[in-house]
Design a protein around this motif. Structure first.
Motif, short mmCIF file in Angstrom:
data_model
loop_
_atom_site.label_atom_id
_atom_site.label_comp_id
_atom_site.label_asym_id
_atom_site.label_seq_id
_atom_site.Cartn_x
_atom_site.Cartn_y
_atom_site.Cartn_z
N LEU A 3 0.75 -1.13 -0.12
CA LEU A 3 -0.29 -0.03 0.13
C LEU A 3 0.92 1.31 -0.12
O LEU A 3 1.97 1.36 0.73
N ASP A 4 0.34 2.28 -0.86
CA ASP A 4 1.55 3.47 -1.02
C ASP A 4 1.38 3.95 0.55
O ASP A 4 0.44 4.08 1.25
N PRO A 5 2.50 4.59 0.85
CA PRO A 5 2.54 5.20 2.19
C PRO A 5 1.69 6.20 2.55
O PRO A 5 1.11 6.53 3.79
N HIS A 6 1.38 7.19 1.32
CA HIS A 6 0.31 8.28 1.75
C HIS A 6 -0.94 7.59 1.85
O HIS A 6 -1.48 8.14 2.71
N ALA A 7 -1.24 6.58 1.18
CA ALA A 7 -2.58 6.07 1.13
C ALA A 7 -2.74 5.24 2.64
O ALA A 7 -3.79 5.58 3.34
N ALA A 8 -1.71 4.57 3.08
CA ALA A 8 -1.76 4.02 4.35
C ALA A 8 -1.97 5.06 5.51
O ALA A 8 -2.87 4.81 6.38
N ALA A 202 -12.93 -4.37 1.66
CA ALA A 202 -12.92 -3.82 3.04
C ALA A 202 -11.50 -3.32 3.15
O ALA A 202 -10.71 -3.96 3.02
N GLY A 203 -11.71 -2.37 4.21
CA GLY A 203 -10.32 -1.69 4.70
C GLY A 203 -9.85 -0.66 3.79
O GLY A 203 -8.44 -0.40 4.00
N TYR A 204 -10.29 -0.47 2.34
CA TYR A 204 -9.58 0.45 1.75
C TYR A 204 -10.40 1.72 1.29
O TYR A 204 -10.53 2.17 0.22
N PHE A 205 -11.29 2.16 2.09
CA PHE A 205 -12.06 3.19 2.05
C PHE A 205 -13.45 2.82 1.25
O PHE A 205 -14.57 2.68 1.91
N LEU A 206 -13.29 2.69 0.09
CA LEU A 206 -14.68 2.09 -0.74
C LEU A 206 -14.65 0.69 -0.30
O LEU A 206 -13.92 0.03 -0.78
N THR A 207 -15.91 0.28 0.26
CA THR A 207 -15.89 -1.34 0.73
C THR A 207 -17.07 -1.78 -0.26
O THR A 207 -17.63 -0.86 -0.94
N ARG A 273 -2.72 1.82 -14.74
CA ARG A 273 -2.91 1.37 -13.07
C ARG A 273 -1.98 1.89 -12.27
O ARG A 273 -0.76 1.72 -12.41
N HIS A 274 -2.37 2.34 -10.96
CA HIS A 274 -1.56 3.26 -10.19
C HIS A 274 -1.39 1.91 -9.12
O HIS A 274 -2.46 1.69 -8.11
N ASP A 275 -0.33 1.39 -8.96
CA ASP A 275 -0.16 0.23 -7.69
C ASP A 275 -0.03 1.08 -6.58
O ASP A 275 0.62 2.34 -6.35
N GLY A 276 -0.48 0.42 -5.48
CA GLY A 276 -0.28 0.91 -4.08
C GLY A 276 -1.56 1.63 -3.70
O GLY A 276 -1.44 2.11 -2.65
N GLN A 277 -2.21 2.09 -4.49
CA GLN A 277 -3.29 3.25 -4.53
C GLN A 277 -4.62 2.50 -4.29
O GLN A 277 -4.93 1.65 -4.45
N ILE A 278 -5.54 3.50 -3.64
CA ILE A 278 -7.03 3.12 -3.36
C ILE A 278 -7.72 3.88 -4.03
O ILE A 278 -7.47 4.91 -4.84
N HIS A 279 -9.08 3.53 -4.06
CA HIS A 279 -10.17 4.33 -4.78
C HIS A 279 -10.04 5.85 -4.28
O HIS A 279 -9.84 6.19 -3.18
N ALA A 280 -10.41 6.65 -5.00
CA ALA A 280 -10.73 8.12 -4.80
C ALA A 280 -9.39 8.79 -4.53
O ALA A 280 -9.32 10.21 -4.52
N PHE A 281 -8.08 8.37 -5.05
CA PHE A 281 -6.76 8.88 -4.51
C PHE A 281 -6.64 10.09 -5.60
O PHE A 281 -5.88 10.79 -5.42
#
Length: 309
Positions: A3-8, A202-207, A273-281
């Motif tokens: 997981l990207d450090p900023h996202a984490a 689950a666990g990454y904002f958009l569930t 694709r942006h590896d390490g990132q979450i939805h809405a980034f």
């Protein structure tokens, strides 16, 4: 990829603040929370030559839009932008920053659409509004100082879904002739059986539960292609597409599946694709996530090349 450090760090901050899931709130509270998150974490607006709030005639009344004009001399290309928020949340303000950036990088007039939201206005209200504004942009080219032959659509999440649906509608209706569609982590189908949905639900904002909450408010018929464009029988003849996905997004696979179907249909497609990132980034969290700004800069560069080719 980890997981990207900023996202984490952002996910941890949400957990530490004790913010409950949006789907456990009332619609009014979810809207207020979403606005607050974007205000704190979104990309600040850039200066542009002009910003105007207008209204566009729609089937159920006037549709508010915000028009961003870059520096320079027109006629400009045009980008019609649809915000995210699960068809339930959001308004023009949540994408002020991305719209100014895209106007400046693409050197295009950006028209951001404040379409009607569910549950007060369920499907097909949002689709009707987005189609109406896109047709209006092409018809009002002189007023907007744009080239009606150089119009694209874009959106994030639910807005990416609406952009894809508007492109399908324009093809079916014989116009306006769109040159491109930029889909940022779009919803393309309401099914929840993809690997990314199972792995990242689950666990990454958009569930998965939040997506179900959104879809239950929005549309009863998940098989309608205006809800699930991935189910369209034929995708040939659609405009060129730029699709952005995120590794830890439950929507990753359906966005990439739509891109692959477009490619198989002969549509020019680029997927990032942006590896390490979450939805809405990108659209909502680019103020605190470096990759979010990168994604928007790359989308702007893609649009500029598309508009000038």
């Amino acid at each position: 990829m980890p997981l990207d450090p900023h996202a984490a760090a952002w996910l941890q901050s949400i957990a530490d603040a004790g913010v409950p899931p949006l789907n456990e709130m009332s619609v009014a509270d979810a809207r207020a929370t979403y606005q607050a998150v974007v205000q704190q974490c979104g990309l600040p607006p850039e200066p542009v030559a002009d910003v105007r709030d207008l209204t566009v005639p729609g089937a159920a009344g006037e549709i508010p839009v915000r028009v961003y004009t870059p520096e320079g001399e027109g006629p400009f290309p045009a980008l019609v932008y649809f915000h995210g928020g699960g068809w339930v949340l959001g308004d023009l303000t949540v994408v002020d920053g991305p719209c100014t950036l895209l106007a400046n990088r693409a050197k295009a007039v950006v028209v951001s659409v404040d379409y009607r939201l569910a549950p007060e206005h369920p499907f097909p209200a949002a689709v009707e509004d987005c189609v109406a504004v896109t047709r209006w942009v092409a018809a009002e080219a002189d007023r907007l100082d744009i080239d009606p032959a150089n119009v694209a659509v874009a959106g994030d999440s639910a807005g990416g879904n609406l952009a894809a649906v508007v492109a399908l509608d324009a093809r079916a209706a014989g116009g306006p002739d769109l040159v491109g569609q930029v889909l940022l982590y779009p919803v393309t189908v309401f099914e929840r059986d993809t690997p990314s949905s199972r792995e990242n639900g689950a666990g990454y904002f958009l569930t998965t539960e939040l997506m179900d909450w959104f879809s239950d408010h929005y549309a009863a018929d998940a098989k309608d292609v205006r809800v699930s464009p991935l189910l369209a029988e034929e995708l040939a003849g659609l405009p060129a597409a730029y699709v952005v996905t995120a590794e830890f997004d439950p929507l990753r696979d359906e966005g990439e599946a739509y891109a692959e179907r477009l490619r198989e249909a002969g549509v020019p497609v680029e997927v990032r694709r942006h590896d390490g990132q979450i939805h809405a980034f990108a659209a909502n969290l680019a103020g605190v996530m470096g990759q979010g700004r990168v994604a928007l800069e790359e989308a702007g560069a893609y649009l500029h090349e598309l508009f000038t080719s």
